[in-house]
Design a protein around this motif. Structure first.
Motif, PDB file in Angstrom:
ATOM      1  N   LEU A  10       0.832  -1.203   0.000  1.00 38.67           N
ATOM      2  CA  LEU A  10       0.000   0.000   0.000  1.00 38.67           C
ATOM      3  C   LEU A  10       0.865   1.251   0.000  1.00 38.67           C
ATOM      4  CD1 LEU A  10      -2.838   1.245   0.161  1.00 38.67           C
ATOM      5  CD2 LEU A  10      -2.518   1.338   2.639  1.00 38.67           C
ATOM      6  N   LEU A  13       2.221   1.920  -3.396  1.00 42.30           N
ATOM      7  CA  LEU A  13       1.183   2.384  -4.327  1.00 42.30           C
ATOM      8  C   LEU A  13       0.803   3.836  -4.022  1.00 42.30           C
ATOM      9  CD1 LEU A  13      -1.098  -0.805  -4.376  1.00 42.30           C
ATOM     10  CD2 LEU A  13       0.511  -0.060  -6.151  1.00 42.30           C
ATOM     11  N   LEU A  14       0.696   4.170  -2.733  1.00 47.36           N
ATOM     12  CA  LEU A  14       0.366   5.551  -2.365  1.00 47.36           C
ATOM     13  C   LEU A  14       1.475   6.502  -2.812  1.00 47.36           C
ATOM     14  CD1 LEU A  14      -1.154   4.981   1.201  1.00 47.36           C
ATOM     15  CD2 LEU A  14      -2.409   5.609  -0.885  1.00 47.36           C
ATOM     16  N   ARG A  17       1.153   7.067  -6.470  1.00 48.84           N
ATOM     17  CA  ARG A  17       0.052   7.985  -6.754  1.00 48.84           C
ATOM     18  C   ARG A  17       0.438   9.420  -6.410  1.00 48.84           C
ATOM     19  NH1 ARG A  17      -5.769   8.434  -3.874  1.00 48.84           N
ATOM     20  NH2 ARG A  17      -4.411   8.345  -2.070  1.00 48.84           N
ATOM     21  N   LEU A  43     -17.779   1.508  -7.888  1.00 49.40           N
ATOM     22  CA  LEU A  43     -16.688   0.640  -7.435  1.00 49.40           C
ATOM     23  C   LEU A  43     -15.786   1.357  -6.442  1.00 49.40           C
ATOM     24  CD1 LEU A  43     -15.682  -1.288 -10.697  1.00 49.40           C
ATOM     25  CD2 LEU A  43     -17.269  -1.946  -8.901  1.00 49.40           C
ATOM     26  N   GLU A  44     -15.522   2.637  -6.686  1.00 50.87           N
ATOM     27  CA  GLU A  44     -14.691   3.402  -5.749  1.00 50.87           C
ATOM     28  C   GLU A  44     -15.389   3.526  -4.400  1.00 50.87           C
ATOM     29  OE1 GLU A  44     -11.704   4.769  -6.218  1.00 50.87           O
ATOM     30  OE2 GLU A  44     -11.455   4.797  -8.380  1.00 50.87           O
ATOM     31  N   ALA A  45     -16.717   3.648  -4.465  1.00 51.59           N
ATOM     32  CA  ALA A  45     -17.443   3.939  -3.230  1.00 51.59           C
ATOM     33  C   ALA A  45     -17.563   2.724  -2.327  1.00 51.59           C
ATOM     34  CB  ALA A  45     -18.838   4.471  -3.571  1.00 51.59           C
ATOM     35  N   VAL A  47     -15.842  -0.880  -2.715  1.00 47.75           N
ATOM     36  CA  VAL A  47     -15.165  -2.076  -3.226  1.00 47.75           C
ATOM     37  C   VAL A  47     -15.430  -3.286  -2.342  1.00 47.75           C
ATOM     38  CG1 VAL A  47     -12.921  -3.127  -3.615  1.00 47.75           C
ATOM     39  CG2 VAL A  47     -13.358  -0.825  -4.371  1.00 47.75           C
ATOM     40  N   PHE A  48     -15.357  -3.073  -1.033  1.00 47.64           N
ATOM     41  CA  PHE A  48     -15.529  -4.228  -0.151  1.00 47.64           C
ATOM     42  C   PHE A  48     -16.993  -4.677  -0.107  1.00 47.64           C
ATOM     43  CE2 PHE A  48     -11.316  -2.933   1.004  1.00 47.64           C
ATOM     44  CZ  PHE A  48     -10.686  -4.115   1.349  1.00 47.64           C
TER      45      PHE A  48
ATOM     46  N   PRO B  33     -14.646  -2.565   5.095  1.00 45.84           N
ATOM     47  CA  PRO B  33     -13.390  -2.324   4.375  1.00 45.84           C
ATOM     48  C   PRO B  33     -12.156  -2.325   5.267  1.00 45.84           C
ATOM     49  CG  PRO B  33     -14.630  -0.289   4.607  1.00 45.84           C
ATOM     50  CD  PRO B  33     -15.495  -1.371   5.175  1.00 45.84           C
ATOM     51  N   LEU B  34     -11.025  -2.618   4.671  1.00 47.43           N
ATOM     52  CA  LEU B  34      -9.740  -2.536   5.365  1.00 47.43           C
ATOM     53  C   LEU B  34      -9.325  -1.073   5.505  1.00 47.43           C
ATOM     54  CD1 LEU B  34      -7.913  -5.500   3.656  1.00 47.43           C
ATOM     55  CD2 LEU B  34      -8.063  -5.168   6.128  1.00 47.43           C
ATOM     56  N   PRO B  42      -7.988   3.584   2.243  1.00 44.84           N
ATOM     57  CA  PRO B  42      -7.233   3.853   1.012  1.00 44.84           C
ATOM     58  C   PRO B  42      -7.781   3.105  -0.202  1.00 44.84           C
ATOM     59  CG  PRO B  42      -5.966   2.480   2.540  1.00 44.84           C
ATOM     60  CD  PRO B  42      -7.167   2.962   3.289  1.00 44.84           C
ATOM     61  N   LEU B  43      -8.175   1.845  -0.051  1.00 50.02           N
ATOM     62  CA  LEU B  43      -8.617   1.094  -1.223  1.00 50.02           C
ATOM     63  C   LEU B  43      -9.986   1.566  -1.687  1.00 50.02           C
ATOM     64  CD1 LEU B  43      -7.407  -2.553  -0.465  1.00 50.02           C
ATOM     65  CD2 LEU B  43      -6.282  -0.758  -1.760  1.00 50.02           C
ATOM     66  N   GLU B  44     -10.884   1.839  -0.749  1.00 50.35           N
ATOM     67  CA  GLU B  44     -12.212   2.331  -1.126  1.00 50.35           C
ATOM     68  C   GLU B  44     -12.102   3.686  -1.810  1.00 50.35           C
ATOM     69  OE1 GLU B  44     -15.158   0.889  -0.697  1.00 50.35           O
ATOM     70  OE2 GLU B  44     -14.817  -0.640   0.830  1.00 50.35           O
ATOM     71  N   ALA B  45     -11.140   4.494  -1.338  1.00 52.64           N
ATOM     72  CA  ALA B  45     -11.084   5.869  -1.820  1.00 52.64           C
ATOM     73  C   ALA B  45     -10.523   5.962  -3.231  1.00 52.64           C
ATOM     74  CB  ALA B  45     -10.233   6.710  -0.863  1.00 52.64           C
ATOM     75  N   ALA B  46      -9.759   4.968  -3.648  1.00 50.44           N
ATOM     76  CA  ALA B  46      -9.007   5.166  -4.895  1.00 50.44           C
ATOM     77  C   ALA B  46      -8.626   3.849  -5.556  1.00 50.44           C
ATOM     78  CB  ALA B  46      -7.754   5.989  -4.606  1.00 50.44           C
ATOM     79  N   VAL B  47      -9.608   2.996  -5.775  1.00 50.76           N
ATOM     80  CA  VAL B  47      -9.300   1.697  -6.386  1.00 50.76           C
ATOM     81  C   VAL B  47      -8.626   1.865  -7.727  1.00 50.76           C
ATOM     82  CG1 VAL B  47     -10.291  -0.362  -7.405  1.00 50.76           C
ATOM     83  CG2 VAL B  47     -11.114   0.454  -5.223  1.00 50.76           C
ATOM     84  N   LEU B  50      -5.069   3.390  -7.481  1.00 46.85           N
ATOM     85  CA  LEU B  50      -4.078   2.471  -6.913  1.00 46.85           C
ATOM     86  C   LEU B  50      -3.922   1.200  -7.745  1.00 46.85           C
ATOM     87  CD1 LEU B  50      -4.864   2.859  -3.100  1.00 46.85           C
ATOM     88  CD2 LEU B  50      -3.159   4.045  -4.477  1.00 46.85           C
ATOM     89  N   SER B 270      -4.606  -5.657  -0.691  1.00 52.01           N
ATOM     90  CA  SER B 270      -5.570  -6.175   0.296  1.00 52.01           C
ATOM     91  C   SER B 270      -4.949  -7.328   1.092  1.00 52.01           C
ATOM     92  CB  SER B 270      -6.877  -6.596  -0.382  1.00 52.01           C
ATOM     93  OG  SER B 270      -6.815  -7.886  -0.956  1.00 52.01           O
TER      94      SER B 270
END
Lengths: 483, 483
Positions: A10, A13-14, A17, A43-45, A47-48, B33-34, B42-47, B50, B270
């Motif tokens: 992570l 990746l951050l 970005r 999907l952004e909103a 994912v989980f 979410p994680l 982070p993953l939800e905000a910018a799938v 990232l 993830s």
């Protein structure tokens, strides 16, 4: 802080970005998310929340009867396929499924020498025996053009036992073969044509783009929907052509071997949304991308050239959205130019090689990205002119005899021996010099004296890299240990 | 509106989410979410942002030297593995890699008869020859318990040519074998023990949970990090044990065949975040899940029973977080109960079978979910008492002889013939009756008269389903066409 508090992936990746580079690589979305019809970001909103299993209300990838089936059907209609399979293990598993669907163990298949490594993996899994097609090479640039219809016809005449022909088109550099003509040759022999169209999922959706492999008559086609369109990485499609030359049941059976039984619903949804985006806005988005590409092609560059259709011999077509920048007149390699552009301008290419840089332009790119590319290329032109002559690369050795099938070589015990003593042994590895990216020896092939001489020559050529070897210095080479 | 404006997969996923069910299925995150250490998403905000390729600043899954290597190393340290590989093609590819790493074509491997279908796929890809271990079955409940150390010892004595032993532990129902004792037996023969621990990625992180297969001495272990922990679907791990019995190079080589060259950085992130969550908060999260499970086990239920450790014979352990509800006293099947709970209470189980419902409790479940489960189960108890005796299932036929390897059967031409005329033929399909979920015939095995009789019996048993057949009515069966 305990080391376990780190999250290296992570964090990397951050950091990528945060740099905010101008992205000229795949995936095609370039960070720009897929929206629904109201412009929202489902999907952004969530994912989980949308990462759901194969519930009865949802569907099963391996036996689709509901939404996955409907989505695949819509994709098939859009692409003109008889049937479409969504893939969650990348085009890799699609290429492998094509080979498994057409070849039984011991069957012969024609494959291009410059195929992606998923083809070698498919040969190993199926125990298919390759007959390699030598692609044409533009020697001065070290650019692979592709396979001609004539070479396919000749190979089929000498290998009437072949069960099919697999081609890669377009290439990484955006060069397409004459698939329509090749399909005619292959079909005249009653065989199926399989196409790795990983870099061409956007073809055919604008008159200025090359036609889709399916439209040229291909029987099975794999596309990386993530590479030039908006799907998430490792989301691809496999299309069945209309010719009736491949049994769809054999394809589905192969995909059951090659894909997880816990497929990501998010990856599948991204394929569905990428298909919808292409169907509803494809032509307009392609027009915008083509406009960006036309701009780039209009730049006045002295020492750099962007590969253009008129550079190519007859029978080859260029994807105009793919910018292959030729560095021939500069005193630096593509690898150095790549590092420099990234560090100085935050411009990231898809693929550097000795004498080129390949930039992928897709629907995710913007005018801002393009301006940064221009600034980078203009500055690159200030580099001194090359002092060395652009001598053509030495002619590669002739393809050596296949002594074991790739599968036999995969499973055989192997040992590393000094390069000098390897003559006559069977290679356990693939050795692929860049440029031009055509393997000179594949697993199961004999290492000839000519190959060893050529490897010595390559080791002394500045900027030439050899991929695939366990020992990157190539002091040793892994060979099959015969008992 | 054009049909292409539909997005069937996204629409189905959004509809599932809108129902807001109480989820007792995998993935283990249950939509939660994680977060990063600051509580951000982070993953939800910018799938899409990232979702990056294998840039030099990032890393390569197949040849990791940066953040992916560091993340895998942290996971290895946490699990006590000699090495860990992150998987983006599910535990499926991990199971296949285990078999490919240990078997050459023609090699014998011991596998349980009730293995996941990825094992059959692995046998096909490697051309390994299975010797099936018959698991013990709790006949009254139709529940598979697992394989005993004694049956492994006996099979190894009769098949000294075996190259390894593969086991599934825990089962879907949460039942673990005595892996420590089995590992001793297997290691005494100098062989590696491979464990499909797909449902046990959370083991060992609380004293009330069974130990990890690695801690019991296993040599290769696959875990679905998405099933009981927080990774996204199809994100799994493969661990190498400390025994030095498997060459890591063989594992990496197999994974290069089985996984995409465009891995999703989001799936990989993830895995990294799920590992960090487990390392930093694992014991507390497991305690909370165990508390929920203990609550459920304390409910006063008359006609329903929740499988408890004391139900199991010696040598088997139960994962207390797995709720296997026994319906023996009710006049409805697990399939009907599953539909009813879903429709009436929005309670979704992981797996229904004839006489049980399996609910996965994980760190993503809440007190609210549990209360809905309680309401559902209490209401379910109002169903009339079963009128039919809970007769034990008829004893299954003895395993038939293997006439072709699974790989030979996979590639052989097949034809559908009426069940009656199939006696003596070689099956091209796997037929697996539920309950108890043990295949009675596998591809390559002979269809004996005893098997045809048994299939006739099953067809008349209400609620018994037979999975794997191309003809679900089982009027016909696909057999190998011998030329």
């Amino acid at each position: 802080m305990t080391p376990q508090a780190q999250a290296p992936i992570l964090e990397a990746l951050l950091a990528c970005r945060a740099r905010g580079v101008a992205p000229f690589y795949a995936p095609g979305h370039k960070g720009s998310p897929l929206r629904d019809l109201e412009g929202k970001l489902p999907l952004e909103a969530a994912v989980f929340e949308l990462d759901l299993p194969e519930l009865p209300e949802f569907d099963s990838l391996h036996d689709p009867q509901g939404p996955i089936q409907a989505a695949q059907q819509l994709a098939a209609e859009l692409y003109g396929a008889a049937q479409t399979w969504f893939l969650v293990n990348g085009s890799t598993c699609g290429v492998q499924a094509m080979i498994l669907a057409v070849c039984k163990p011991g069957d012969t298949i024609l494959v291009p020498r410059n195929a992606h490594r998923s083809v070698a993996a498919g040969l190993i899994l199926a125990d298919a025996v390759p007959v390699y097609l030598e692609p044409q090479v533009w020697q001065t640039q070290g650019l692979v053009l592709g396979v001609s219809a004539q070479s396919v016809a000749e190979a089929l005449a000498t290998h009437p036992q072949a069960r099919g022909v697999l081609l890669v088109s377009p290439s990484y550099d955006g060069i397409s073969c004459d698939l329509a003509q090749i399909a005619e040759v292959v079909h005249d022999h009653g065989l199926p044509l399989l196409v790795d169209e990983a870099h061409g999922a956007h073809f055919g959706f604008h008159p200025d783009l090359p036609p889709l492999a399916l439209a040229s008559g291909a029987d099975l086609v794999v596309q990386s929907t993530h590479k030039t369109l908006s799907a998430l990485s490792q989301a691809s499609m496999l299309h069945l052509g209309q010719g009736g030359r491949v049994q769809p049941g054999r394809v589905a059976q192969a995909l059951r071997l090659l894909q997880t039984t816990s497929p990501s619903s998010v990856l599948l949804a991204s394929l569905d949304l990428a298909r919808r985006q292409l169907a509803l806005q494809g032509k307009q988005l392609m027009q915008e991308t083509l406009n960006l590409a036309a701009q780039a092609r209009s730049w006045k560059l002295d020492r750099l050239q962007i590969l253009a259709p008129q550079h190519l011999p007859a029978g080859y077509q260029l994807d105009p959205t793919r910018l292959c920048v030729l560095l021939s007149d500069l005193a630096l390699t593509g690898f150095d130019a790549d590092d420099w552009l990234r560090e100085q301008f935050g411009v990231v290419a898809e693929l550097p090689s000795l004498r080129q840089l390949v930039f992928i332009l897709s629907l995710g790119n913007t005018q801002t990205h393009l301006e940064r590319l221009k600034a980078g290329l203009v500055a690159l032109e200030e580099f001194p002119k090359s002092q060395i002559q652009n001598a053509p690369l030495p002619a590669p050795p002739t393809s050596p005899p296949l002594r074991l099938s790739p599968r036999q070589a995969y499973f055989a015990p192997a040992v590393a021996v000094p390069l000098e003593t390897a003559i006559g042994a069977i290679s356990a590895e693939l050795l692929c010099p860049y440029p031009p990216g055509i393997p000179i020896v594949m697993p199961g092939e004999e290492i000839t004296a000519e190959i060893v001489d050529y490897l010595h020559l390559l080791k002394m050529s500045p900027g030439c890299t050899i991929s695939g070897a366990a020992d990157p210095q190539l002091r040793t080479i892994r060979v099959v240990q015969l008992s």
